[in-house]
Design an enzyme around this catalytic site. Structure first.
Site, short mmCIF file in Angstrom:
data_model
loop_
_atom_site.label_atom_id
_atom_site.label_comp_id
_atom_site.label_asym_id
_atom_site.label_seq_id
_atom_site.Cartn_x
_atom_site.Cartn_y
_atom_site.Cartn_z
N GLY A 90 0.79 -1.22 0.00
CA GLY A 90 0.00 0.00 0.00
C GLY A 90 0.82 1.27 0.00
N ARG A 91 2.10 1.15 0.33
CA ARG A 91 2.97 2.34 0.32
C ARG A 91 4.41 1.95 0.00
NH1 ARG A 91 3.27 3.57 6.83
NH2 ARG A 91 3.27 1.40 7.48
N ASP A 122 -2.59 6.84 2.62
CA ASP A 122 -2.08 7.87 1.72
C ASP A 122 -0.80 7.44 1.01
OD1 ASP A 122 -0.19 8.02 3.75
OD2 ASP A 122 -0.86 9.96 4.50
N ASP A 249 0.65 -11.40 6.63
CA ASP A 249 1.24 -10.57 5.58
C ASP A 249 2.55 -9.92 6.03
OD1 ASP A 249 -0.94 -9.13 7.11
OD2 ASP A 249 0.07 -7.41 6.24
N ASN A 250 2.91 -10.12 7.31
CA ASN A 250 4.19 -9.60 7.81
C ASN A 250 5.18 -10.72 8.11
OD1 ASN A 250 3.22 -6.97 7.72
ND2 ASN A 250 2.53 -7.00 9.84
N ASP A 259 8.88 -6.11 8.23
CA ASP A 259 7.89 -5.07 8.54
C ASP A 259 7.96 -4.62 10.00
OD1 ASP A 259 6.94 -4.81 5.99
OD2 ASP A 259 5.29 -6.21 6.23
#
Length: 486
Positions: A90-91, A122, A249-250, A259
């Protein structure tokens, strides 16, 4: 400039297009260098002295190096034990991989802007969390714990909204691969066995080629990943590290720490300590980490059943977890206590030790570091340790049994002290140390980031000039909270 001419090979980008979205990073306004790891830079053949303005633009995502193939990967996962569906980078934007003497290393920009997988985010990372990840990645590597690395932190005055307005930053992360358990779950829950197989074949051929000739290479991969995960978490427990957000997911498919979010190193010992303020139920407490690691391996195993072909073979691969964890944690704890031999009666001694650490909330790192000063023949070296306990008679009773155990194997004080100080760090990244560096960096003073990095890269050395970094945390340190907000 070296940073613009890295020989990217882009192996992940050669997978079918369903595995990622190609896109360019979002430029970071007026970037500036906050910190760089010379050790990580050397790994990919970069000279930190050559990090000029052009290089900073590359590390910020403002310019894409020649031969790079930027992309954001798709994956899914279980978050806090609940299936979350599609997630993805996502980033984070992967630039590509570079061949090194130690094998391929991928470079990924974390905080590089919106991607199709940003959901409500964002696409940015903030300076606070970026400094924490940068410092902890390199600190964990110096501790000898499998981990992703961090090349640099680039800051900007560009504002982003979290609980308050913070400034943006980009971390350049490095790892052989960022494929995770959730990468496999993604295709399993979509009932897409063909792409599940493509991903498994990619991981085996590139990172586990020795397994290709096994009767069932997919079962062999699961077994190896399970073993590595168990071993990794044994390392975490032994050094008092808490990940804080062990979602599937980590979890790295290579068994590396992946992460860095709301992590923490144990200070006043409490096995139920929760380092992530967001984790209201304590799912990822220190005591739960071994169990959650096993649970996550089960989630990966479920995703691989279609390839492995039978539940029985899948279960057999998973069965290595408990043995691998137990063997490694016993090995590490015996080394921490300076005991060369492993004896059946040692379990009672270890259980009693952790009981009095819990009852007294003894500082984890200081206790094990000072333990090397104990003499096998007498209590002459006990005072620095006794000072860490409220219930000193309880410590005295345990210390007497410990000395007896040392004498039983003919332990030599001087030799044991050297060995113990080589495995029990004097310096770890305590949250308050990171907070001091962050607050200075927020005022454009990056000297503490640089100084702290250098201290943490030599965690086992005495470094008398940096003694203050090994002290008990100040009272205000208890007010430092970390959460999933980054």
């Amino acid at each position: 400039m070296a940073a613009l001419t890295l020989p990217f090979e882009n192996s992940f980008a050669a997978l079918p297009p369903e595995f990622f979205t190609r896109l360019m990073p979002t430029p970071l306004p007026a970037p500036y260098l906050v910190g760089v790891s010379e050790d990580a830079a050397r790994l990919i053949g970069l000279d930190p002295a050559q990090l000029d303005a052009d290089a900073i633009d590359v590390l910020a995502g403002n310019r894409v190096p020649d031969r790079a193939s930027p992309l954001a990967a798709v994956y899914s996962g279980h978050q806090f034990g609940v299936w979350a569906g599609q997630l993805g980078d996502g980033r984070a934007i992967l630039l590509g991989d570079v061949a090194t003497e130690a094998g391929p290393v991928e470079l990924q920009l974390k905080g590089a802007g919106l991607t199709p997988y940003s959901r409500m985010g964002d696409g940015r990372a903030v300076l606070r969390s970026s400094i924490r990840e940068f410092l902890c990645s390199e600190a964990m590597h110096a501790l000898g714990i499998p981990t992703t690395r961090a090349l640099s932190v680039i800051g900007s005055d560009h504002g982003v909204v979290r609980e308050t307005i913070e400034t943006a930053a980009v971390v350049v992360r490095m790892a052989p691969t960022f494929v995770r358990f959730g990468s496999f779950e993604h295709w399993f829950y979509r009932n897409d066995e063909a792409r599940l197989r493509v991903l498994a074949d990619y991981v085996i051929d590139r990172f586990y080629p020795e397994l290709r000739d096994e009767d069932n290479p997919y079962a062999a991969m699961l077994e190896e990943v399970t073993r590595r995960t168990a071993t990794l978490i044994a390392h975490w427990q032994a050094v008092g590290f808490m990940h804080g957000v062990m979602n599937t997911d980590n979890m790295s498919i290579l068994g590396q720490t992946l992460d860095y979010g709301p992590f923490g190193f144990m200070e006043a010992f409490n096995a139920q300590h929760i380092c992530n303020h967001t984790d209201q139920q304590g799912r990822y407490s220190y005591a739960m980490q071994p169990q959650i690691g096993h649970w996550n391996c089960y989630a990966l195993a479920q995703a691989l059943v279609p390839l492995i072909g039978s539940v029985e073979a899948t279960q057999q691969a998973l069965d290595v977890y408990q043995g691998a964890f137990g063997t490694k944690v016993d090995e590490l704890l015996h080394a921490k206590l300076g005991m060369k031999e492993q004896r059946e009666e040692d379990r009672a001694l270890l259980d009693e030790l952790f009981g009095i650490l819990q009852a007294n909330h003894t500082d984890f790192t200081l206790f094990f570091r000072r333990l090397s000063g104990v003499h096998a023949a007498s209590d002459a070296g006990d005072e620095p340790l006794r000072d860490l306990f409220i219930d000193r008679p309880a410590f005295d009773a345990w210390a007497g049994k410990y000395r007896q155990r040392l004498r039983a194997e003919g332990s030599v004080d001087a030799e044991r002290r050297v060995a113990m100080n080589g495995v029990n760090p004097k310096y770890v990244l305590r949250n308050y140390l990171a907070q001091v560096a962050i607050e200075k960096a927020q005022h454009k003073d990056f000297s503490e980031v640089e100084r702290l990095l250098k201290v943490l890269q030599r965690p086992f050395d005495e470094q008398p000039e940096h003694e203050q970094y090994a002290a008990l945390p100040p009272d205000w340190a208890t007010e430092v909270e970390v959460s999933c907000s980054s």
